[in-house]
Design a protein around this motif. Structure first.
Motif, short mmCIF file in Angstrom:
data_model
loop_
_atom_site.label_atom_id
_atom_site.label_comp_id
_atom_site.label_asym_id
_atom_site.label_seq_id
_atom_site.Cartn_x
_atom_site.Cartn_y
_atom_site.Cartn_z
N GLN A 127 0.82 -1.21 0.00
CA GLN A 127 0.00 0.00 0.00
C GLN A 127 0.86 1.26 0.00
OE1 GLN A 127 -2.97 0.16 3.06
NE2 GLN A 127 -3.30 2.35 2.81
N SER A 128 1.97 1.22 0.69
CA SER A 128 2.85 2.38 0.77
C SER A 128 3.42 2.74 -0.61
CB SER A 128 3.99 2.11 1.76
OG SER A 128 4.89 3.18 1.77
N HIS A 129 3.85 1.73 -1.34
CA HIS A 129 4.39 1.94 -2.69
C HIS A 129 3.31 2.53 -3.59
CE1 HIS A 129 5.74 0.14 -6.73
NE2 HIS A 129 6.39 1.26 -6.54
N PHE A 130 2.10 1.98 -3.50
CA PHE A 130 0.99 2.49 -4.30
C PHE A 130 0.68 3.94 -3.93
CE2 PHE A 130 -3.71 3.14 -4.29
CZ PHE A 130 -3.86 3.32 -5.66
N THR A 131 0.62 4.24 -2.65
CA THR A 131 0.28 5.59 -2.20
C THR A 131 1.31 6.61 -2.66
OG1 THR A 131 -0.89 4.69 -0.29
CG2 THR A 131 -0.23 7.00 -0.16
N ARG A 132 2.60 6.25 -2.56
CA ARG A 132 3.66 7.16 -3.02
C ARG A 132 3.56 7.40 -4.52
NH1 ARG A 132 6.84 3.82 -0.11
NH2 ARG A 132 7.81 3.01 -2.00
N THR A 133 3.38 6.33 -5.29
CA THR A 133 3.29 6.44 -6.74
C THR A 133 2.05 7.23 -7.15
OG1 THR A 133 4.42 4.32 -6.97
CG2 THR A 133 3.24 5.13 -8.90
N PHE A 134 0.94 6.94 -6.52
CA PHE A 134 -0.32 7.65 -6.82
C PHE A 134 -0.15 9.14 -6.54
CE2 PHE A 134 -4.59 9.21 -6.28
CZ PHE A 134 -5.36 8.43 -7.13
N GLY A 135 0.40 9.46 -5.38
CA GLY A 135 0.58 10.86 -5.00
C GLY A 135 1.50 11.60 -5.96
N ARG A 136 2.56 10.93 -6.38
CA ARG A 136 3.51 11.55 -7.31
C ARG A 136 2.87 11.82 -8.67
NH1 ARG A 136 7.34 7.90 -7.02
NH2 ARG A 136 6.93 6.95 -9.03
N LEU A 137 2.05 10.90 -9.17
CA LEU A 137 1.47 11.05 -10.50
C LEU A 137 0.17 11.86 -10.51
CD1 LEU A 137 2.09 7.52 -12.05
CD2 LEU A 137 3.37 9.62 -12.42
N VAL A 138 -0.62 11.76 -9.46
CA VAL A 138 -1.93 12.41 -9.44
C VAL A 138 -1.89 13.74 -8.68
CG1 VAL A 138 -4.37 12.13 -8.79
CG2 VAL A 138 -3.08 10.19 -9.67
N GLY A 139 -1.03 13.82 -7.68
CA GLY A 139 -0.92 15.06 -6.92
C GLY A 139 -1.66 15.05 -5.61
N VAL A 140 -2.45 14.02 -5.34
CA VAL A 140 -3.14 13.85 -4.06
C VAL A 140 -3.03 12.39 -3.66
CG1 VAL A 140 -4.79 15.73 -4.45
CG2 VAL A 140 -5.39 13.41 -5.13
N SER A 141 -3.28 12.12 -2.39
CA SER A 141 -3.23 10.73 -1.93
C SER A 141 -4.44 9.96 -2.46
CB SER A 141 -3.24 10.70 -0.40
OG SER A 141 -4.52 11.07 0.09
N PRO A 142 -4.36 8.64 -2.50
CA PRO A 142 -5.51 7.85 -2.96
C PRO A 142 -6.75 8.08 -2.10
CG PRO A 142 -3.57 6.46 -2.83
CD PRO A 142 -3.20 7.78 -2.24
N GLY A 143 -6.58 8.21 -0.78
CA GLY A 143 -7.72 8.45 0.09
C GLY A 143 -8.38 9.79 -0.20
N SER A 144 -7.57 10.82 -0.41
CA SER A 144 -8.12 12.14 -0.76
C SER A 144 -8.82 12.10 -2.10
CB SER A 144 -7.00 13.19 -0.80
OG SER A 144 -6.43 13.36 0.46
N PHE A 145 -8.23 11.37 -3.03
CA PHE A 145 -8.86 11.25 -4.35
C PHE A 145 -10.21 10.56 -4.23
CE2 PHE A 145 -9.79 8.97 -8.25
CZ PHE A 145 -9.63 9.96 -9.21
N ALA A 146 -10.28 9.49 -3.45
CA ALA A 146 -11.53 8.74 -3.29
C ALA A 146 -12.59 9.59 -2.61
CB ALA A 146 -11.27 7.46 -2.49
N ARG A 147 -12.19 10.40 -1.65
CA ARG A 147 -13.15 11.24 -0.93
C ARG A 147 -13.52 12.50 -1.69
NH1 ARG A 147 -9.51 9.89 3.05
NH2 ARG A 147 -8.53 11.92 2.86
N SER A 148 -12.77 12.88 -2.71
CA SER A 148 -13.00 14.15 -3.40
C SER A 148 -14.38 14.23 -4.01
CB SER A 148 -11.93 14.39 -4.46
OG SER A 148 -12.06 13.44 -5.50
N ASP A 149 -14.95 13.14 -4.46
CA ASP A 149 -16.29 13.16 -5.03
C ASP A 149 -17.32 13.46 -3.96
OD1 ASP A 149 -18.47 10.93 -6.81
OD2 ASP A 149 -17.95 13.00 -7.27
N ASP A 150 -17.15 12.90 -2.73
CA ASP A 150 -18.03 13.21 -1.62
C ASP A 150 -17.93 14.69 -1.27
OD1 ASP A 150 -19.07 10.70 -1.28
OD2 ASP A 150 -17.56 10.09 0.18
N TRP A 151 -16.72 15.21 -1.30
CA TRP A 151 -16.52 16.62 -0.97
C TRP A 151 -17.28 17.51 -1.94
CZ3 TRP A 151 -13.92 20.59 -3.65
CH2 TRP A 151 -13.74 21.75 -2.91
N ARG A 152 -17.25 17.18 -3.23
CA ARG A 152 -17.96 17.98 -4.24
C ARG A 152 -19.47 17.91 -4.04
NH1 ARG A 152 -15.43 15.18 -8.45
NH2 ARG A 152 -13.25 15.56 -8.12
N SER A 153 -19.96 16.75 -3.62
CA SER A 153 -21.42 16.60 -3.47
C SER A 153 -21.92 17.11 -2.13
CB SER A 153 -21.81 15.13 -3.66
OG SER A 153 -21.30 14.36 -2.60
#
Length: 167
Positions: A127-153
């Motif tokens: 999970q750590s490797h995934f989280t680092r890679t995701f953050g580097r490529l997307v700019g946010v953590s996977p958890g923040s990305f997953a919650r971002s849709d809830d935040w918009r709604s």
């Protein structure tokens, strides 16, 4: 003697080299979409590139090596790496990493699995490797990305513990 050095002009058109900034060359490239030059840039054949992309898509959760991709293309690993970069603009492993992150985004948006499960499903070592890679490529953590849709709604789920349950 000068007649031997300079052939007589017998009505043949003269050839001239065009500069890159010559207006006719620029206009021809604009009209043709630079297809004349793109044919000669090198890279993998279209059918080979489609086969490699299909292989990556079908085996995205498995360990995929450069050697295996080169074997699928039928060339040496060094030749494959050069040709793949010419064809796509990125390294084979960079492309694989980007495809895994793109796939993870759609899985995270479905909210039916944990971040650790997404990491394991898509072939990350943990999970750590995934989280680092995701953050580097997307700019946010996977958890923040997953919650971002809830935040918009307007509705936000409470996060408990280190592993976020997205379902």
């Amino acid at each position: 003697m000068s007649e031997l050095l300079s052939p007589p002009d017998i009505g043949r058109p003269t050839l001239r080299l065009l500069k890159e900034d010559d207006a006719s060359t620029v206009e021809r490239r604009r009209l043709l979409g630079d297809s004349v030059h793109s044919r000669f840039r090198g890279g993998l054949a279209g059918s080979v590139l489609r086969r490699i992309r299909g292989y990556i898509d079908a085996h995205i959760g498995e360990r995929i090596s450069l050697d295996e991709l080169a074997r699928q293309a039928g060339v040496s690993r060094f030749h494959f790496a050069r040709q793949f970069r010419l064809s796509t603009g990125e390294s084979p492993m960079g492309y694989l990493r980007r495809m895994r992150i793109e796939r993870s985004k759609s899985i995270l948006q479905s909210r039916e699995t944990t971040i650790a499960e997404v990491a394991a499903t898509l072939g990350f070592s943990d999970q750590s490797h995934f989280t680092r890679t995701f953050g580097r490529l997307v700019g946010v953590s996977p958890g923040s990305f997953a919650r971002s849709d809830d935040w918009r709604s307007g509705s936000a789920d409470a996060e408990g513990g280190r592993t976020v349950r997205l379902g």
